[in-house]
Design a protein around this motif. Structure first.
Motif, PDB file in Angstrom:
ATOM      1  N   VAL A   1      44.744 100.103   5.350  1.00  0.00           N
ATOM      2  CA  VAL A   1      46.127 100.091   4.863  1.00  0.00           C
ATOM      3  C   VAL A   1      46.401  98.808   4.075  1.00  0.00           C
ATOM      4  CG1 VAL A   1      48.540  99.989   5.592  1.00  0.00           C
ATOM      5  CG2 VAL A   1      47.009 101.642   6.642  1.00  0.00           C
ATOM      6  N   LEU A   2      45.923  97.680   4.586  1.00  0.00           N
ATOM      7  CA  LEU A   2      46.108  96.421   3.854  1.00  0.00           C
ATOM      8  C   LEU A   2      45.426  96.459   2.493  1.00  0.00           C
ATOM      9  CD1 LEU A   2      45.716  93.768   6.677  1.00  0.00           C
ATOM     10  CD2 LEU A   2      47.772  94.308   5.379  1.00  0.00           C
TER      11      LEU A   2
ATOM     12  N   GLY B   1      45.316  97.848  -4.173  1.00  0.00           N
ATOM     13  CA  GLY B   1      45.577  98.999  -5.030  1.00  0.00           C
ATOM     14  C   GLY B   1      44.375  99.906  -5.226  1.00  0.00           C
TER      15      GLY B   1
ATOM     16  N   ARG C   1      43.634 102.916  -4.697  1.00  0.00           N
ATOM     17  CA  ARG C   1      44.077 104.270  -4.386  1.00  0.00           C
ATOM     18  C   ARG C   1      43.063 105.332  -4.789  1.00  0.00           C
ATOM     19  NH1 ARG C   1      48.648 103.507  -2.123  1.00  0.00           N
ATOM     20  NH2 ARG C   1      50.122 101.970  -2.839  1.00  0.00           N
TER      21      ARG C   1
ATOM     22  N   GLU D   1      47.559  98.482   0.161  1.00  0.00           N
ATOM     23  CA  GLU D   1      48.804  97.827  -0.239  1.00  0.00           C
ATOM     24  C   GLU D   1      48.572  96.635  -1.169  1.00  0.00           C
ATOM     25  OE1 GLU D   1      51.196  96.919   3.130  1.00  0.00           O
ATOM     26  OE2 GLU D   1      51.375  99.010   3.714  1.00  0.00           O
ATOM     27  N   PHE D   2      47.538  95.856  -0.885  1.00  0.00           N
ATOM     28  CA  PHE D   2      47.374  94.614  -1.631  1.00  0.00           C
ATOM     29  C   PHE D   2      46.331  94.691  -2.738  1.00  0.00           C
ATOM     30  CE2 PHE D   2      49.146  93.032   2.423  1.00  0.00           C
ATOM     31  CZ  PHE D   2      50.322  92.517   1.906  1.00  0.00           C
TER      32      PHE D   2
ATOM     33  N   GLN E   1      40.410 106.156  -1.747  1.00  0.00           N
ATOM     34  CA  GLN E   1      40.952 106.287  -0.399  1.00  0.00           C
ATOM     35  C   GLN E   1      40.010 107.033   0.537  1.00  0.00           C
ATOM     36  OE1 GLN E   1      45.013 107.375   0.315  1.00  0.00           O
ATOM     37  NE2 GLN E   1      45.603 106.753  -1.749  1.00  0.00           N
TER      38      GLN E   1
END
Length: 113
Positions: A78-79, A85, A87, A82-83, A90
């Motif tokens: 998750v970190l 990017g 995506r 969020e930090f 995943q």
């Protein structure tokens, strides 16, 4: 509206992360109770330590380590999302998180038994 199906690997990673966190939170009172037995005397602590030689307790310890590893790996995933990017990767991060959690559990199991 969430367009991703619930069978998507990232949704499953979300569920594993949340459930592992919940189970770890439920374990904390048991952990504090066990630590409290050390304060109540050497005989009580020795009894608890003898009980932990039970195969069921060993299995529980292994499950606990897998839960800790899964929660840590999921949190790091998750970190990273969020930090950093990442995506587009995943699914790779989900697979890596699951692999790390299982590997840590297996290493612990083989060192305990």
């Amino acid at each position: 509206m969430d367009l991703r199906p619930r069978s998507h690997p990232t949704y499953l990673a979300f569920v594993v992360h949340r459930v592992s966190g919940l189970l770890l939170a439920l374990f904390l009172p048991v952990h504090f109770w066990a630590l409290g037995s050390a304060i109540q005397g050497e005989a009580r602590l020795e009894g608890l330590l003898r009980w932990t030689d039970n195969p069921l307790a060993k299995a529980g310890e292994t499950v606990l380590v897998v839960l800790l590893a899964a929660h840590l790996a999921g949190g790091l995933r998750v970190l990273a999302l969020e930090f950093l990017g990442w995506r587009a990767r995943q699914k790779d991060m989900v697979a890596a998180s699951a692999g790390v959690a299982l590997l840590v559990g297996l290493v612990f199991l083989f060192n305990v038994v």
